[in-house]
Write a protein that holds these residues in place. Structure first.
Motif, short mmCIF file in Angstrom:
data_model
loop_
_atom_site.label_atom_id
_atom_site.label_comp_id
_atom_site.label_asym_id
_atom_site.label_seq_id
_atom_site.Cartn_x
_atom_site.Cartn_y
_atom_site.Cartn_z
N SER A 386 -1.81 2.85 15.01
CA SER A 386 -2.04 1.47 15.44
C SER A 386 -1.06 0.52 14.75
CB SER A 386 -3.48 1.06 15.10
OG SER A 386 -3.65 -0.33 15.26
N PRO A 387 -0.36 -0.33 15.51
CA PRO A 387 0.53 -1.32 14.87
C PRO A 387 -0.23 -2.27 13.95
CG PRO A 387 1.01 -1.12 17.22
CD PRO A 387 -0.25 -0.35 16.98
N LEU A 388 -1.48 -2.60 14.29
CA LEU A 388 -2.26 -3.50 13.44
C LEU A 388 -2.57 -2.84 12.11
CD1 LEU A 388 -3.82 -6.20 13.21
CD2 LEU A 388 -5.83 -4.98 14.06
N PHE A 389 -2.92 -1.56 12.12
CA PHE A 389 -3.22 -0.84 10.88
C PHE A 389 -1.98 -0.77 9.99
CE2 PHE A 389 -3.65 2.91 8.25
CZ PHE A 389 -4.96 2.85 7.82
N ARG A 390 -0.84 -0.48 10.60
CA ARG A 390 0.40 -0.41 9.82
C ARG A 390 0.77 -1.78 9.25
NH1 ARG A 390 2.09 2.86 14.24
NH2 ARG A 390 3.47 1.21 15.00
N HIS A 391 0.54 -2.82 10.04
CA HIS A 391 0.85 -4.17 9.56
C HIS A 391 -0.07 -4.56 8.41
CE1 HIS A 391 2.13 -8.29 9.43
NE2 HIS A 391 0.95 -8.74 9.80
N ALA A 392 -1.33 -4.16 8.49
CA ALA A 392 -2.27 -4.46 7.40
C ALA A 392 -1.83 -3.78 6.11
CB ALA A 392 -3.68 -4.01 7.79
N CYS A 393 -1.43 -2.52 6.20
CA CYS A 393 -0.95 -1.81 5.01
C CYS A 393 0.36 -2.42 4.51
CB CYS A 393 -0.76 -0.33 5.32
SG CYS A 393 -2.28 0.56 5.75
N ARG A 394 1.24 -2.77 5.44
CA ARG A 394 2.54 -3.34 5.07
C ARG A 394 2.36 -4.68 4.37
NH1 ARG A 394 4.49 -4.18 10.03
NH2 ARG A 394 5.16 -2.03 10.25
N MET A 395 1.52 -5.55 4.94
CA MET A 395 1.31 -6.87 4.34
C MET A 395 0.62 -6.76 2.99
SD MET A 395 1.65 -10.16 4.54
CE MET A 395 1.84 -10.73 6.22
N SER A 396 -0.33 -5.85 2.87
CA SER A 396 -1.03 -5.67 1.60
C SER A 396 -0.07 -5.23 0.50
CB SER A 396 -2.15 -4.63 1.77
OG SER A 396 -3.08 -5.04 2.75
N LEU A 397 0.78 -4.25 0.80
CA LEU A 397 1.76 -3.80 -0.18
C LEU A 397 2.78 -4.88 -0.50
CD1 LEU A 397 2.38 -0.15 1.10
CD2 LEU A 397 1.17 -0.84 -0.97
N CYS A 398 3.15 -5.66 0.51
CA CYS A 398 4.13 -6.73 0.29
C CYS A 398 3.57 -7.78 -0.67
CB CYS A 398 4.49 -7.37 1.62
SG CYS A 398 5.78 -8.62 1.53
N LEU A 399 2.33 -8.21 -0.47
CA LEU A 399 1.74 -9.22 -1.34
C LEU A 399 1.50 -8.69 -2.74
CD1 LEU A 399 -0.80 -11.00 1.04
CD2 LEU A 399 1.48 -11.74 0.38
N VAL A 400 1.05 -7.44 -2.83
CA VAL A 400 0.80 -6.85 -4.16
C VAL A 400 2.12 -6.68 -4.90
CG1 VAL A 400 0.01 -4.77 -5.35
CG2 VAL A 400 -1.36 -5.75 -3.52
N THR A 401 3.17 -6.29 -4.20
CA THR A 401 4.48 -6.17 -4.84
C THR A 401 4.97 -7.52 -5.35
OG1 THR A 401 5.04 -4.31 -3.39
CG2 THR A 401 6.87 -5.41 -4.52
N GLY A 402 4.78 -8.55 -4.52
CA GLY A 402 5.16 -9.89 -4.95
C GLY A 402 4.39 -10.32 -6.18
N TYR A 403 3.08 -10.04 -6.20
CA TYR A 403 2.28 -10.39 -7.37
C TYR A 403 2.72 -9.58 -8.60
CZ TYR A 403 -1.71 -10.74 -10.53
OH TYR A 403 -2.50 -10.93 -11.64
N GLY A 404 3.07 -8.31 -8.38
CA GLY A 404 3.54 -7.48 -9.50
C GLY A 404 4.82 -8.02 -10.10
N LEU A 405 5.72 -8.53 -9.26
CA LEU A 405 6.96 -9.12 -9.78
C LEU A 405 6.67 -10.38 -10.59
CD1 LEU A 405 9.33 -8.68 -6.69
CD2 LEU A 405 9.35 -7.38 -8.83
#
Length: 725
Positions: A386-405
Motif C-alpha cells: 500500500s502506498p499509504l502504508f509506505r508513506h506512513a513508515c517513510r514519514m515516521s522515519l523522516c521525522l524521527v531522523t530529524g529529531y535525532g539530528l
C-alpha cells in the motif's frame, strides 16, 4: 462602478478569499482581547490552534462537521499533551513521535476527512514541540492550542450555517472551469495535422484529470449533504448532473481527426467547428462564474446563432461538394452533439428543476455503501504494497531522523526541521520535489521580508496584528500558490517566535539552515525509502484503463441492442474516465522522475494517447440516446465481440502474461459493411463509423501492448515484487 462591483463580488466569492475571510474572523476575535488583557503568549498559542484547525478542517455537512470537530479536538489534545509529557525523555519522545506519526497518517486511509485531521494533528504536535520549553505548565499548550481550534471550529460552524452550500457551489464552479479548459483545448483539433495529434491528445488527457477530479469531489460532497436537502442543494445536485453530461459530450470524438484535412475540403467549415468549440468553452466558463456568484445565467445569443449557422454551413458545403457518407454522418452527429451541449446550457434552469428528484434518489442510496467501503479500505492499507502504508513508515522515519539530528547536535529550537519535513515530504516523488523548491524559495523570501521586524522592533500589539495579517494571506494563497503561502507562514512563524521571547536576530540564519536540512531529509526519504517510480505503475494503470474501456463499451453495445441501459452503465462510464485520468496523472508525474527512472516513455506515451482516444470514440456511442435501441446487426455484434477479445489480450499483455491464441491484427483494421446504406440510415452510419474508429484504436493498443509485454516480463516473474519495488 458596475465593473468595480462585479470585480468586488467575484473577489469576495473567490474560494480562497472566502476561506481567508473565515480565518480572519476567528483571529480578530482573539486578537483584540489578547491585546487588551496583555495575554500575548496565550493569544499566540490560540492563533496556532486556529491555523492548525483551519488546515485540518474537512469539507462536510453541518452534522458531519460537528463530528469532525470533536474528533479534531481529541486528536489535537492527544498530540499536544503527549508531546508535553514526553518532551523531557528523548528516547520515549522519539518512540512516541514514530508511533503517533504512523498512526495519524494511517488514519487518513479512512477518507479525506480523516486525512485532513491527521495532518492537522501532526502540525499541532510540531507546534507543541516549538513551545514546549517555554510552556509554564504541561497544560498550557494543550488547553490554549485546543481552545484556538475549538474557537475556529465554532466560527466555521456558524459560517457553514449561514452558507451551507458554499463549498459545493465553489467546487461546481471549479468543475465548469475545468470543462471550459478542456473544450478550448479540443478546438485545436479542427483542423490539425498528424504530427500535432499526439501532443493535443496528451494535453486533453491531462486536462481530463482535472475534470474527473472536480466531478468526483463534487460527488463526494453531495453524498455527505443529502440527508436534509434544501432547494438550493437540490439545484446544485442537478447542476452536477448537467456538468457530467457536458463532460461526457465534450470528451466524445466522432472522427479520426488526422483525416479531417483530407476528407473535409472546406476550411470554412472546420474553422466553424473550432470557433464553436471555443465559444462553448467560454460559455461553460461563464456558467462557472454564475454558479460561483449565484447569479442568473443565460447563454449568449451569438452562440445560439453560431450553432445554427454551423449546421447551415455543413449542409451548404455538402451540397456544393458532397462528402463521403461516413464523413457527413460523423460531422452531422458532431454538430448535433455540440448543439445538445448548447441546449443543456440554454435550458439550465429547467433541467435543474426536472432532474431534482432523480438525483436525490441516486445519491441517497450511495451514502451507506460509501461509508462501509471507507471502513473496509483501512484494512487494505495494512500491507507494504500500500502506498499509504509506505508513506506512513517513510514519514515516521523522516521525522524521527530529524529529531535525532536535533538531539545529536544539540540544535536549539530546531523543530523547524520537523515542520519542513511535515510540509515537504509527500507520498510521491513528484509532489515532494515540487514542494521542495517551493518551500526553500518561500522560506528565503519570508526571512528577508521579516528583516524589518529586527530593524524597527515593533510593539507586541503591532506584531500580533502583523501575525494575523500573515496568517490571513497564508490561507488566501494556500490552495492556489504554495510558494506565496510559505512566504506568509514564515512571516507568521517569525513573528510568533518573537512574541514567545525568542530573539529574532538569532533565528534567521538557523531557520534557513533548518529549512535546507528538512528539505534534504524529505527528498532523501522519498528517494531512498521504498520509492514508487511511475514507470512501475503505468503498465498496471494501462491495464486497468483498457479493462474499464472494455466494460464501458460492453454496456454501450448492450444499450445499442436494447432501449434500456444497464443499471451500472453510469458507474462503468465514471470508472473508465477515472482510470484514464489516473493514467494521465501518472504520465505527468513521470516527467519529473529522475532520468534513470523514466523507462519506455515513448511507448507509454503512445499507449496513453490511444487509450484516451479509444475512450472518446466509445463515449460518442454513449452520448447519443437516439442510438439506443437501434438494430445492431449480427456482423456488428461479432465484430464487437472480436474487439472485446482484443482488449482482453491487451490487458493480459500489459499484465506481463502471454496469450496462447493471439488475435490477428489485420482483422481489426476494417469493419465489415452493413446490409443497409449509411446514407439512408444515419444512425447505422454513425454506429458503423464509430465501431470502425474503435477497431483502429483497439488494434493500435494491442500492437503496442505486445511491444511492452517483454519489457514488463524482464523485471521478473513475480509481478508483485515489480510493483512494490
Amino acid at each position: 462602478m458596475l465593473a468595480f462591483s462585479r470585480f468586488l463580488q467575484r473577489f469576495i466569492t473567490d474560494t480562497h478569499v472566502f476561506f481567508a475571510l473565515k480565518v480572519s474572523c476567528a483571529l480578530v476575535v482573539i486578537l483584540l482581547p489578547g491585546l487588551y488583557l496583555d495575554m500575548i503568549h496565550e493569544t499566540v498559542a490560540m492563533s496556532l490552534g486556529i491555523v492548525a484547525g483551519a488546515i485540518a478542517e474537512p469539507d462536510d455537512s453541518l452534522s458531519g462537521r460537528i463530528k469532525s470537530l470533536l474528533l479534531t479536538l481529541i486528536c489535537f489534545w492527544i498530540a499536544t499533551l503527549s508531546v508535553q509529557l514526553l518532551f523531557p525523555y528523548p528516547w520515549l519522545f522519539a518512540a512516541g513521535l514514530f508511533c503517533s506519526t504512523w498512526f495519524f497518517i494511517m488514519l487518513g486511509g479512512l477518507g479525506k476527512r480523516y486525512s485532513s485531521i491527521s495532518f492537522g494533528s501532526l502540525l499541532v504536535a510540531v507546534y507543541s514541540m516549538m513551545g514546549a520549553a517555554q510552556a509554564p505548565t504541561i497544560w498550557f499548550q494543550p488547553v490554549w492550542l485546543c481552545t484556538g481550534a475549538l474557537w475556529y471550529g465554532f466560527i466555521s460552524l456558524c459560517w457553514l450555517r449561514a452558507t451551507p452550500n458554499k463549498p459545493l457551489r465553489e467546487q461546481l464552479a471549479q468543475t465548469c472551469f475545468s470543462l471550459a479548459r478542456y473544450c478550448t483545448q479540443k478546438a485545436w483539433l479542427f483542423p490539425s495535422s498528424a504530427d500535432e495529434q499526439p501532443s493535443i491528445h496528451q494535453k486533453l488527457a491531462i486536462l481530463n484529470v482535472d475534470c474527473m477530479a472536480s466531478i468526483n469531489l463534487c460527488q463526494e460532497m453531495i453524498a455527505r449533504r443529502t440527508e436534509h436537502p434544501d432547494q438550493e442543494l437540490q439545484q446544485l445536485i442537478a447542476l452536477q448532473a448537467i456538468n457530467e453530461q457536458i463532460h461526457e459530450r465534450i470528451t466524445s470524438s466522432h472522427y479520426l481527426y488526422n483525416r479531417l484535412k483530407e476528407d473535409v475540403h472546406s476550411n470554412r467549415l472546420l474553422d466553424g467547428f473550432r470557433e464553436q468549440l471555443r465559444q462553448l468553452g467560454s460559455a461553460v466558463q461563464q456558467l462557472g462564474y454564475a454558479t460561483l456568484m449565484n447569479n442568473h445565467y443565460e447563454v449568449s445569443p451569438g452562440l445560439l446563432w453560431g450553432m445554427q449557422a454551423l449546421g447551415d454551413q455543413l449542409q451548404f458545403s455538402h451540397e456544393k461538394t458532397p462528402f463521403s457518407a461516413s464523413t457527413v454522418n460523423a460531422l452531422r452527429f458532431l454538430q448535433k452533439n455540440l448543439q445538445e451541449i448548447v441546449t443543456l446550457l440554454d435550458h439550465a434552469d429547467e433541467t435543474i428543476n426536472a432532474s431534482v428528484k432523480q438525483q436525490n434518489k441516486s445519491h441517497k442510496t450511495n451514502v451507506k455503501s460509501d461509508a462501509i467501503s471507507a471502513v473496509q479500505q483501512i484494512w487494505s492499507h495494512l500491507s507494504f504494497k500500500s502506498p499509504l502504508f509506505r508513506h506512513a513508515c517513510r514519514m515516521s522515519l523522516c521525522l524521527v531522523t530529524g529529531y535525532g539530528l536535533l538531539a545529536l547536535f544539540d540544535i536549539k529550537q530546531g523543530f523547524w526541521v520537523l515542520l519542513t519535513c511535515l510540509f515537504v515530504c509527500q507520498s510521491s516523488y513528484t509532489a515532494t520535489r515540487r514542494r521542495l523548491f517551493q518551500r526553500i524559495a518561500g522560506t528565503c523570501c519570508g526571512l528577508l521580508l521579516s528583516l524589518p521586524l529586527l530593524w524597527f522592533s515593533p510593539t507586541p500589539g503591532v506584531q500580533l496584528i502583523l501575525m494575523a495579517i500573515a496568517a490571513i494571506l497564508f490561507f488566501a494563497q494556500l490552495r492556489s500558490n504554495y510558494s506565496l503561502a510559505v512566504i506568509f507562514i514564515t512571516l507568521y512563524a517569525m513573528t510568533a517566535f518573537g512574541l514567545l521571547g525568542i530573539e529574532e536576530k538569532s533565528i534567521i540564519l538557523p531557520r534557513f539552515v533548518d529549512t535546507l536540512l528538512g528539505s534534504i531529509l524529505s527528498f532523501g526519504a522519498v528517494t531512498l525509502l521504498w520509492p514508487e517510480w511511475q514507470f512501475q505503475r503505468i503498465p498496471e494503470l494501462l491495464a486497468k484503463a483498457t479493462r474499464c474501456n472494455s466494460e464501458y463499451m460492453k454496456a454501450i453495445v448492450s444499450a445499442l441492442q436494447t432501449s434500456n441501459q444497464d443499471s451500472s452503465f453510469n458507474q462503468k462510464r465514471i470508472a473508465a474516465h477515472h482510470a484514464d485520468s489516473a493514467l494521465a496523472q501518472a504520465w505527468v508525474n513521470m516527467q519529473t522522475d529522475p532520468k534513470q527512472q523514466r523507462r519506455y516513455t515513448k511507448l507509454c506515451a503512445a499507449l496513453i494517447y490511444r487509450n484516451h482516444s479509444l475512450l472518446s470514440y466509445v463515449s460518442a456511442l454513449g452520448v447519443h440516446q437516439e442510438l439506443h435501441g437501434s438494430l445492431f446487426e449480427p456482423q456488428l455484434i461479432r465484430y464487437a465481440e472480436f474487439l472485446f477479445q482484443a482488449l482482453d489480450e491487451s490487458v493480459a499483455a500489459l499484465s506481463g502474461k502471454n496469450n496462447d491464441a493471439p488475435i490477428d491484427l489485420s482483422s481489426l483494421s476494417s469493419l465489415p459493411p452493413t446490409d443497409r446504406e449509411a446514407c439512408v440510415d444515419q444512425r447505422a452510419g454513425l454506429i458503423q463509423q464509430e465501431m470502425n474508429l474503435i477497431g483502429i484504436m483497439t488494434g493500435e493498443i494491442l500492437k503496442l501492448s505486445r511491444l511492452l509485454r517483454p519489457l514488463i516480463q524482464s523485471h521478473g516473474p513475480d509481478k508483485s515484487r515489480f510493483w512494490s519495488r
